[in-house]
Motif scaffolding. Structure first.
Motif, short mmCIF file in Angstrom:
data_model
loop_
_atom_site.label_atom_id
_atom_site.label_comp_id
_atom_site.label_asym_id
_atom_site.label_seq_id
_atom_site.Cartn_x
_atom_site.Cartn_y
_atom_site.Cartn_z
N MET A 144 41.27 27.98 49.61
CA MET A 144 41.76 28.70 48.45
C MET A 144 40.67 29.57 47.84
SD MET A 144 44.76 27.63 46.70
CE MET A 144 45.61 26.32 46.05
N ARG A 145 39.43 29.16 48.00
CA ARG A 145 38.33 29.95 47.42
C ARG A 145 38.20 31.30 48.11
NH1 ARG A 145 33.46 25.89 45.90
NH2 ARG A 145 34.75 24.25 45.03
N ILE A 146 38.38 31.30 49.41
CA ILE A 146 38.29 32.57 50.16
C ILE A 146 39.43 33.49 49.72
CG2 ILE A 146 38.34 33.63 52.44
CD1 ILE A 146 35.83 32.04 52.09
N ALA A 147 40.62 32.93 49.56
CA ALA A 147 41.76 33.74 49.11
C ALA A 147 41.49 34.30 47.72
CB ALA A 147 43.02 32.89 49.12
N ALA A 148 40.91 33.50 46.84
CA ALA A 148 40.57 33.96 45.49
C ALA A 148 39.56 35.09 45.55
CB ALA A 148 40.03 32.80 44.66
N LEU A 149 38.57 34.94 46.42
CA LEU A 149 37.55 35.98 46.60
C LEU A 149 38.18 37.30 47.06
CD1 LEU A 149 34.44 36.71 46.98
CD2 LEU A 149 34.81 36.08 49.35
N ILE A 150 39.02 37.23 48.08
CA ILE A 150 39.62 38.44 48.64
C ILE A 150 40.58 39.08 47.65
CG2 ILE A 150 41.17 39.28 50.45
CD1 ILE A 150 39.85 37.14 52.28
N LEU A 151 41.46 38.29 47.04
CA LEU A 151 42.42 38.84 46.08
C LEU A 151 41.71 39.44 44.87
CD1 LEU A 151 45.22 36.13 46.15
CD2 LEU A 151 45.37 38.48 46.98
N GLY A 152 40.65 38.78 44.42
CA GLY A 152 39.91 39.28 43.26
C GLY A 152 39.22 40.60 43.54
N ILE A 153 38.61 40.70 44.71
CA ILE A 153 37.93 41.96 45.05
C ILE A 153 38.94 43.09 45.22
CG2 ILE A 153 36.63 43.14 46.86
CD1 ILE A 153 35.04 40.53 47.22
N ILE A 154 40.02 42.83 45.93
CA ILE A 154 41.04 43.87 46.12
C ILE A 154 41.66 44.26 44.78
CG2 ILE A 154 43.30 44.36 47.13
CD1 ILE A 154 42.45 42.62 49.52
N GLY A 155 41.99 43.26 43.95
CA GLY A 155 42.56 43.55 42.64
C GLY A 155 41.61 44.32 41.75
N GLY A 156 40.34 43.98 41.78
CA GLY A 156 39.36 44.69 40.96
C GLY A 156 39.19 46.13 41.40
N ILE A 157 39.16 46.36 42.71
CA ILE A 157 39.00 47.73 43.21
C ILE A 157 40.24 48.57 42.88
CG2 ILE A 157 38.84 49.12 45.31
CD1 ILE A 157 36.98 46.88 46.42
N ILE A 158 41.42 48.00 43.07
CA ILE A 158 42.64 48.73 42.72
C ILE A 158 42.67 48.97 41.21
CG2 ILE A 158 45.16 48.57 42.63
CD1 ILE A 158 45.02 47.13 45.34
N GLY A 159 42.18 48.00 40.44
CA GLY A 159 42.12 48.17 38.99
C GLY A 159 41.20 49.31 38.58
N LEU A 160 40.11 49.51 39.32
CA LEU A 160 39.23 50.64 39.03
C LEU A 160 39.96 51.97 39.23
CD1 LEU A 160 35.86 49.45 40.63
CD2 LEU A 160 36.36 49.72 38.19
N PHE A 161 40.74 52.05 40.30
CA PHE A 161 41.52 53.26 40.54
C PHE A 161 42.59 53.45 39.46
CE2 PHE A 161 39.98 52.75 44.97
CZ PHE A 161 39.42 54.01 45.12
N ALA A 162 43.22 52.36 39.05
CA ALA A 162 44.24 52.45 38.00
C ALA A 162 43.62 52.90 36.68
CB ALA A 162 44.93 51.09 37.83
N ALA A 163 42.45 52.38 36.37
CA ALA A 163 41.76 52.79 35.15
C ALA A 163 41.37 54.25 35.22
CB ALA A 163 40.53 51.91 34.93
N GLY A 164 40.90 54.69 36.38
CA GLY A 164 40.57 56.10 36.56
C GLY A 164 41.79 56.99 36.38
N ALA A 165 42.93 56.54 36.87
CA ALA A 165 44.16 57.31 36.70
C ALA A 165 44.54 57.39 35.22
CB ALA A 165 45.29 56.67 37.50
N ALA A 166 44.37 56.28 34.50
CA ALA A 166 44.67 56.29 33.06
C ALA A 166 43.74 57.24 32.32
CB ALA A 166 44.56 54.88 32.49
#
Length: 120
Positions: free
Chosen positions: A1-23
């Motif tokens: 579960m830790r690896i899944a948390a790591l991967i989901l968190g990194i992907i979510g954070g990177i997509i969040g950076l793009f979403a913030a840039g769009a805003a």
């Protein structure tokens, strides 16, 4: 579960950076044309950048300190959604699920030497 948390968190954070840039971009265009409250959108976009970075930091801590990582990712997911709403629709759930996985992770991970130990 830790690896899944790591991967989901990194992907979510990177997509969040793009979403913030769009805003920020949308708010900037709104400011240029004189739209009401467009400056607020820009400010909230910058807040979402900080929250996305917080989510990435949480993801980086998922293997070493899963409880802290889970809390950071959940804060980032909820805060980002509050800040930029629909722009965070993909990043928010990824960070929330990653945070949940980190919080639900079991005790210490087994080391590689323990896994390869001869049991005969």
């Amino acid at each position: 579960m830790r690896i899944a948390a790591l991967i989901l968190g990194i992907i979510g954070g990177i997509i969040g950076l793009f979403a913030a840039g769009a805003a920020i971009a949308i708010g900037g265009v709104g400011t240029a044309v004189g739209a009401n409250q467009a400056g607020m959108v820009v400010s909230l976009g910058f807040a979402a950048i900080g929250l996305s970075v917080l989510g990435i930091v949480g993801a980086a801590l998922a293997l070493a300190k899963p409880k802290l990582a889970g809390v950071l990712m959940i804060i980032a997911g909820i805060g980002g959604f509050i800040a930029v709403s629909i722009a965070y629709i993909v990043a928010g759930p990824l960070l929330l699920i990653g945070g949940l996985f980190a919080l639900l992770a079991r005790g210490r991970p087994r080391s590689l030497s323990n896994r390869l130990e001869f049991r005969g």
